[in-house]
Scaffold this motif. Sequence first.
Motif, PDB file in Angstrom:
ATOM      1  N   ASN A   2       0.858  -1.570  -0.209  1.00  0.00           N
ATOM      2  CA  ASN A   2      -0.347   0.325   0.232  1.00  0.00           C
ATOM      3  C   ASN A   2       0.664   1.361  -0.488  1.00  0.00           C
ATOM      4  O   ASN A   2       2.325   1.091   0.473  1.00  0.00           O
ATOM      5  N   LYS A   3       0.356   1.806  -0.614  1.00  0.00           N
ATOM      6  CA  LYS A   3       1.456   4.195  -0.887  1.00  0.00           C
ATOM      7  C   LYS A   3       1.289   4.142   0.675  1.00  0.00           C
ATOM      8  O   LYS A   3       2.025   5.211   0.327  1.00  0.00           O
ATOM      9  N   VAL A   4       0.107   4.433   1.315  1.00  0.00           N
ATOM     10  CA  VAL A   4       0.891   4.702   2.653  1.00  0.00           C
ATOM     11  C   VAL A   4       1.238   4.432   2.951  1.00  0.00           C
ATOM     12  O   VAL A   4       2.603   5.023   4.029  1.00  0.00           O
ATOM     13  N   LEU A   5       2.140   3.514   3.165  1.00  0.00           N
ATOM     14  CA  LEU A   5       3.842   2.934   4.129  1.00  0.00           C
ATOM     15  C   LEU A   5       5.161   3.256   2.453  1.00  0.00           C
ATOM     16  O   LEU A   5       5.801   2.447   3.461  1.00  0.00           O
ATOM     17  N   ASP A   6       4.630   2.522   1.506  1.00  0.00           N
ATOM     18  CA  ASP A   6       5.899   3.094   0.884  1.00  0.00           C
ATOM     19  C   ASP A   6       6.977   3.561   1.022  1.00  0.00           C
ATOM     20  O   ASP A   6       6.971   5.215   1.435  1.00  0.00           O
ATOM     21  N   ASN A   7       7.978   3.458   0.384  1.00  0.00           N
ATOM     22  CA  ASN A   7       9.206   4.627   1.659  1.00  0.00           C
ATOM     23  C   ASN A   7       9.282   5.713   0.665  1.00  0.00           C
ATOM     24  O   ASN A   7      10.163   7.273   0.640  1.00  0.00           O
ATOM     25  N   LYS A   8       8.150   5.014  -0.807  1.00  0.00           N
ATOM     26  CA  LYS A   8       8.711   6.458  -1.784  1.00  0.00           C
ATOM     27  C   LYS A   8       7.994   7.934  -1.103  1.00  0.00           C
ATOM     28  O   LYS A   8       8.004   8.985  -1.199  1.00  0.00           O
ATOM     29  N   THR A   9       7.164   7.248  -0.516  1.00  0.00           N
ATOM     30  CA  THR A   9       5.018   7.979   0.141  1.00  0.00           C
ATOM     31  C   THR A   9       5.345   8.442   1.026  1.00  0.00           C
ATOM     32  O   THR A   9       4.629   8.116   1.963  1.00  0.00           O
ATOM     33  N   ALA A  10       6.406   9.105   2.240  1.00  0.00           N
ATOM     34  CA  ALA A  10       6.522   8.682   3.353  1.00  0.00           C
ATOM     35  C   ALA A  10       5.328   9.524   4.087  1.00  0.00           C
ATOM     36  O   ALA A  10       5.397  10.632   2.916  1.00  0.00           O
ATOM     37  N   GLN A  11       4.388   8.869   4.747  1.00  0.00           N
ATOM     38  CA  GLN A  11       3.118   9.970   5.331  1.00  0.00           C
ATOM     39  C   GLN A  11       4.219  10.504   6.932  1.00  0.00           C
ATOM     40  O   GLN A  11       4.746   9.701   7.688  1.00  0.00           O
ATOM     41  N   GLU A  12       3.936  11.496   7.354  1.00  0.00           N
ATOM     42  CA  GLU A  12       4.238  12.294   8.156  1.00  0.00           C
ATOM     43  C   GLU A  12       3.346  12.334   9.437  1.00  0.00           C
ATOM     44  O   GLU A  12       2.280  12.102   8.797  1.00  0.00           O
ATOM     45  N   LEU A  31      -3.827   1.699  10.250  1.00  0.00           N
ATOM     46  CA  LEU A  31      -3.662   0.799  10.777  1.00  0.00           C
ATOM     47  C   LEU A  31      -5.110  -0.370  10.028  1.00  0.00           C
ATOM     48  O   LEU A  31      -5.079  -1.077  10.505  1.00  0.00           O
ATOM     49  N   ALA A  32      -5.360   0.166   8.975  1.00  0.00           N
ATOM     50  CA  ALA A  32      -5.943  -1.130   8.539  1.00  0.00           C
ATOM     51  C   ALA A  32      -4.926  -1.979   7.653  1.00  0.00           C
ATOM     52  O   ALA A  32      -4.820  -2.913   7.513  1.00  0.00           O
ATOM     53  N   GLN A  33      -4.031  -0.937   7.530  1.00  0.00           N
ATOM     54  CA  GLN A  33      -2.385  -2.107   6.437  1.00  0.00           C
ATOM     55  C   GLN A  33      -1.832  -2.862   7.841  1.00  0.00           C
ATOM     56  O   GLN A  33      -1.733  -4.262   7.032  1.00  0.00           O
ATOM     57  N   LEU A  34      -1.652  -2.427   9.233  1.00  0.00           N
ATOM     58  CA  LEU A  34      -1.447  -3.133   9.592  1.00  0.00           C
ATOM     59  C   LEU A  34      -2.361  -4.583  10.692  1.00  0.00           C
ATOM     60  O   LEU A  34      -1.887  -5.532  11.550  1.00  0.00           O
ATOM     61  N   ARG A  35      -3.446  -3.624   9.493  1.00  0.00           N
ATOM     62  CA  ARG A  35      -4.968  -4.628   9.881  1.00  0.00           C
ATOM     63  C   ARG A  35      -4.714  -5.083  12.476  1.00  0.00           C
ATOM     64  O   ARG A  35      -4.666  -5.982  12.605  1.00  0.00           O
ATOM     65  N   VAL A  36      -5.135  -3.380  12.385  1.00  0.00           N
ATOM     66  CA  VAL A  36      -5.271  -3.388  13.983  1.00  0.00           C
ATOM     67  C   VAL A  36      -6.429  -2.480  13.968  1.00  0.00           C
ATOM     68  O   VAL A  36      -6.377  -1.288  13.233  1.00  0.00           O
ATOM     69  N   GLY A  37      -6.427  -2.224  15.520  1.00  0.00           N
ATOM     70  CA  GLY A  37      -7.710  -1.244  15.745  1.00  0.00           C
ATOM     71  C   GLY A  37      -7.305  -0.959  17.301  1.00  0.00           C
ATOM     72  O   GLY A  37      -6.070  -1.301  17.911  1.00  0.00           O
ATOM     73  N   GLY A  39      -6.646  -1.209  21.044  1.00  0.00           N
ATOM     74  CA  GLY A  39      -6.507  -2.008  22.145  1.00  0.00           C
ATOM     75  C   GLY A  39      -5.513  -2.658  22.006  1.00  0.00           C
ATOM     76  O   GLY A  39      -5.189  -3.249  22.336  1.00  0.00           O
ATOM     77  N   ASP A  40      -4.951  -3.036  20.092  1.00  0.00           N
ATOM     78  CA  ASP A  40      -4.209  -4.216  20.281  1.00  0.00           C
ATOM     79  C   ASP A  40      -2.172  -3.522  20.090  1.00  0.00           C
ATOM     80  O   ASP A  40      -2.528  -2.816  20.238  1.00  0.00           O
ATOM     81  N   SER A  41      -1.601  -4.177  20.593  1.00  0.00           N
ATOM     82  CA  SER A  41      -0.248  -3.993  20.330  1.00  0.00           C
ATOM     83  C   SER A  41       0.158  -3.702  19.140  1.00  0.00           C
ATOM     84  O   SER A  41      -0.523  -4.817  18.348  1.00  0.00           O
ATOM     85  N   LEU A  42       1.114  -2.994  18.910  1.00  0.00           N
ATOM     86  CA  LEU A  42       1.957  -2.842  18.045  1.00  0.00           C
ATOM     87  C   LEU A  42       3.405  -2.924  18.389  1.00  0.00           C
ATOM     88  O   LEU A  42       3.742  -2.437  19.971  1.00  0.00           O
ATOM     89  N   TYR A  43       4.644  -3.563  17.866  1.00  0.00           N
ATOM     90  CA  TYR A  43       5.464  -3.226  18.066  1.00  0.00           C
ATOM     91  C   TYR A  43       6.597  -2.581  17.254  1.00  0.00           C
ATOM     92  O   TYR A  43       6.707  -2.882  15.763  1.00  0.00           O
ATOM     93  N   LEU A  44       8.187  -2.430  17.665  1.00  0.00           N
ATOM     94  CA  LEU A  44       8.861  -1.812  17.320  1.00  0.00           C
ATOM     95  C   LEU A  44       9.989  -2.378  16.710  1.00  0.00           C
ATOM     96  O   LEU A  44      10.184  -2.920  18.438  1.00  0.00           O
ATOM     97  N   THR A  45       9.744  -2.340  15.615  1.00  0.00           N
ATOM     98  CA  THR A  45      11.250  -3.244  15.487  1.00  0.00           C
ATOM     99  C   THR A  45      13.045  -2.064  14.931  1.00  0.00           C
ATOM    100  O   THR A  45      12.365  -1.193  14.613  1.00  0.00           O
ATOM    101  N   GLU A  46      13.922  -2.275  15.358  1.00  0.00           N
ATOM    102  CA  GLU A  46      14.980  -1.759  15.241  1.00  0.00           C
ATOM    103  C   GLU A  46      15.642  -2.384  13.640  1.00  0.00           C
ATOM    104  O   GLU A  46      15.987  -3.047  13.958  1.00  0.00           O
ATOM    105  N   HIS A  47      16.150  -1.200  12.552  1.00  0.00           N
ATOM    106  CA  HIS A  47      16.643  -2.007  11.572  1.00  0.00           C
ATOM    107  C   HIS A  47      17.703  -0.778  11.265  1.00  0.00           C
ATOM    108  O   HIS A  47      18.340   0.054  11.719  1.00  0.00           O
ATOM    109  N   PRO A  48      18.642  -1.643  10.399  1.00  0.00           N
ATOM    110  CA  PRO A  48      19.566  -0.621  10.017  1.00  0.00           C
ATOM    111  C   PRO A  48      19.289   1.136   9.291  1.00  0.00           C
ATOM    112  O   PRO A  48      19.673   2.034   9.388  1.00  0.00           O
ATOM    113  N   TRP A  49      18.414   0.813   8.551  1.00  0.00           N
ATOM    114  CA  TRP A  49      17.368   2.114   8.290  1.00  0.00           C
ATOM    115  C   TRP A  49      16.561   3.074   8.714  1.00  0.00           C
ATOM    116  O   TRP A  49      15.765   3.991   8.839  1.00  0.00           O
ATOM    117  N   GLY A  50      16.128   2.913  10.195  1.00  0.00           N
ATOM    118  CA  GLY A  50      15.497   3.366  11.398  1.00  0.00           C
ATOM    119  C   GLY A  50      15.306   1.679  12.081  1.00  0.00           C
ATOM    120  O   GLY A  50      15.551   1.060  12.164  1.00  0.00           O
TER     121      GLY A  50
END
Length: 83
Positions: A2-12, A31-37, A39-50
């Motif tokens: 989905n373009k919402v999370l595409d690196n070329k069209t970053a969402q601020e 939220l739809a792309q992540l399929r969460v709503g 009360g759901d949990s999200l997890y941050l993961t560290e990568h070389p790019w951020g």
Amino acid sequence: MNKVLDNKTAQEVRIIKIGNSQGVILSKEVLAQLRVGLGDSLYLTEHPWGVGLRAHDPDFAEAMAAAEDIMREDRDILAVLAK
């Protein structure tokens, strides 16, 4: 992807004050792309790019994959232990 999370069209997103904490507001599309709503949990993961945002815990997924391998390899032993 989905373009919402595409690196070329970053969402601020902006950091906002939420009580004594700080947070960000995610759009309905993200939220739809992540399929969460609510009360759901999200997890941050560290990568070389951020950092990345995931709807599942990658450590838990890795542990479950290892458990499935063990269960597949030792099926007979687990069947005896289950009795």
